[in-house]
Design a protein around this motif. Structure first.
Motif, PDB file in Angstrom:
ATOM      1  N   ASP A  81      46.250  61.410  -1.681  1.00 12.81           N
ATOM      2  CA  ASP A  81      46.730  62.282  -2.757  1.00 12.81           C
ATOM      3  C   ASP A  81      45.887  62.079  -3.996  1.00 12.81           C
ATOM      4  O   ASP A  81      45.535  60.948  -4.336  1.00 12.81           O
ATOM      5  N   VAL A  82      45.579  63.173  -4.665  1.00 13.47           N
ATOM      6  CA  VAL A  82      44.921  63.101  -5.963  1.00 13.47           C
ATOM      7  C   VAL A  82      46.002  63.333  -7.001  1.00 13.47           C
ATOM      8  O   VAL A  82      46.645  64.381  -7.019  1.00 13.47           O
ATOM      9  N   SER A 131      43.662  61.520 -16.810  1.00 15.39           N
ATOM     10  CA  SER A 131      42.790  60.893 -15.809  1.00 15.39           C
ATOM     11  C   SER A 131      43.286  61.285 -14.421  1.00 15.39           C
ATOM     12  O   SER A 131      44.470  61.498 -14.202  1.00 15.39           O
ATOM     13  N   GLU A 132      42.348  61.354 -13.499  1.00 14.67           N
ATOM     14  CA  GLU A 132      42.629  61.767 -12.125  1.00 14.67           C
ATOM     15  C   GLU A 132      42.189  60.648 -11.190  1.00 14.67           C
ATOM     16  O   GLU A 132      41.071  60.160 -11.293  1.00 14.67           O
ATOM     17  N   ASP A 133      43.071  60.230 -10.299  1.00 14.77           N
ATOM     18  CA  ASP A 133      42.763  59.152  -9.370  1.00 14.77           C
ATOM     19  C   ASP A 133      43.293  59.477  -7.985  1.00 14.77           C
ATOM     20  O   ASP A 133      44.270  60.214  -7.841  1.00 14.77           O
ATOM     21  N   SER A 135      51.468  62.326 -11.532  1.00 19.71           N
ATOM     22  CA  SER A 135      51.954  63.636 -11.108  1.00 19.71           C
ATOM     23  C   SER A 135      50.907  64.315 -10.239  1.00 19.71           C
ATOM     24  O   SER A 135      49.704  64.126 -10.429  1.00 19.71           O
ATOM     25  N   SER A 136      51.363  65.149  -9.311  1.00 15.33           N
ATOM     26  CA  SER A 136      50.431  65.910  -8.473  1.00 15.33           C
ATOM     27  C   SER A 136      50.014  67.218  -9.144  1.00 15.33           C
ATOM     28  O   SER A 136      49.083  67.874  -8.694  1.00 15.33           O
ATOM     29  N   GLN A 193      45.884  52.588  -5.052  1.00 14.50           N
ATOM     30  CA  GLN A 193      45.013  53.447  -5.851  1.00 14.50           C
ATOM     31  C   GLN A 193      43.593  53.172  -5.386  1.00 14.50           C
ATOM     32  O   GLN A 193      43.008  52.141  -5.700  1.00 14.50           O
ATOM     33  N   ARG A 194      43.061  54.100  -4.608  1.00 10.55           N
ATOM     34  CA  ARG A 194      41.761  53.859  -3.981  1.00 10.55           C
ATOM     35  C   ARG A 194      41.194  55.177  -3.487  1.00 10.55           C
ATOM     36  O   ARG A 194      41.889  55.967  -2.866  1.00 10.55           O
TER      37      ARG A 194
END
Length: 147
Positions: A38-39, A75-77, A60-61, A98-99
């Motif tokens: 998921d991003v 920021s997007e992770d 949040s998605s 988170q990877r």
């Protein structure tokens, strides 16, 4: 001077070895398959943070809604999800880290296999020692809940 340098080197080597012993004693390596990638986005925390007093990041998605609300301060992770068996109680659990990369340094995809380490003491604790995992309080919330 030489004695101080030798003592410092001994301290560094001792710390390195003791960390390895702690890892071996408290964690069990496992190879797991990635079920989902998921991003997610969140508002970037302020540069100056007070440890112990900062509020946890809320993910949040709906990245577009966050960008409309906060502009460039988002920021997007990537977060990967997987199932693992805990050595603490031999039950199956879901884990999230988170990877964005797999173990072959390629973008993580569903079905990729990665190495994690599960805690021998805490059933719902995993790590891969390379990235920050989502803490329990960093629950994925709707964009309206992010302030």
């Amino acid at each position: 001077m030489l004695i101080a340098l030798v003592v410092m080197m001994l301290v560094v080597v001792t710390l390195f070895l003791s960390w390895g012993v702690i890892r071996i004693a408290l964690y069990v390596p496992q190879t797991v398959g990635i079920d989902r990638v998921d991003v997610l986005c969140s508002k970037r925390p302020p540069r100056r943070q007070m440890p112990f007093f900062e509020t946890p990041r809320r993910w949040s998605s709906d990245c577009d809604a966050l960008r409309r609300q906060f502009g460039s301060h988002v920021s997007e992770d990537a977060f990967i999800s997987f199932a693992y068996t805990s050595p603490a109680d031999n039950k199956s659990y879901r884990g999230t880290l988170q990877r964005s990369w797999n173990d072959q340094n390629q973008p993580a995809r569903t079905g990729d296999r990665i190495e994690i380490e599960a805690s021998r003491l805490m059933a719902e604790t995993v790590t891969d020692w390379s990235s920050p995992s989502i803490a329990v309080e960093n629950v994925i919330r709707a964009p309206t809940a992010v302030k």
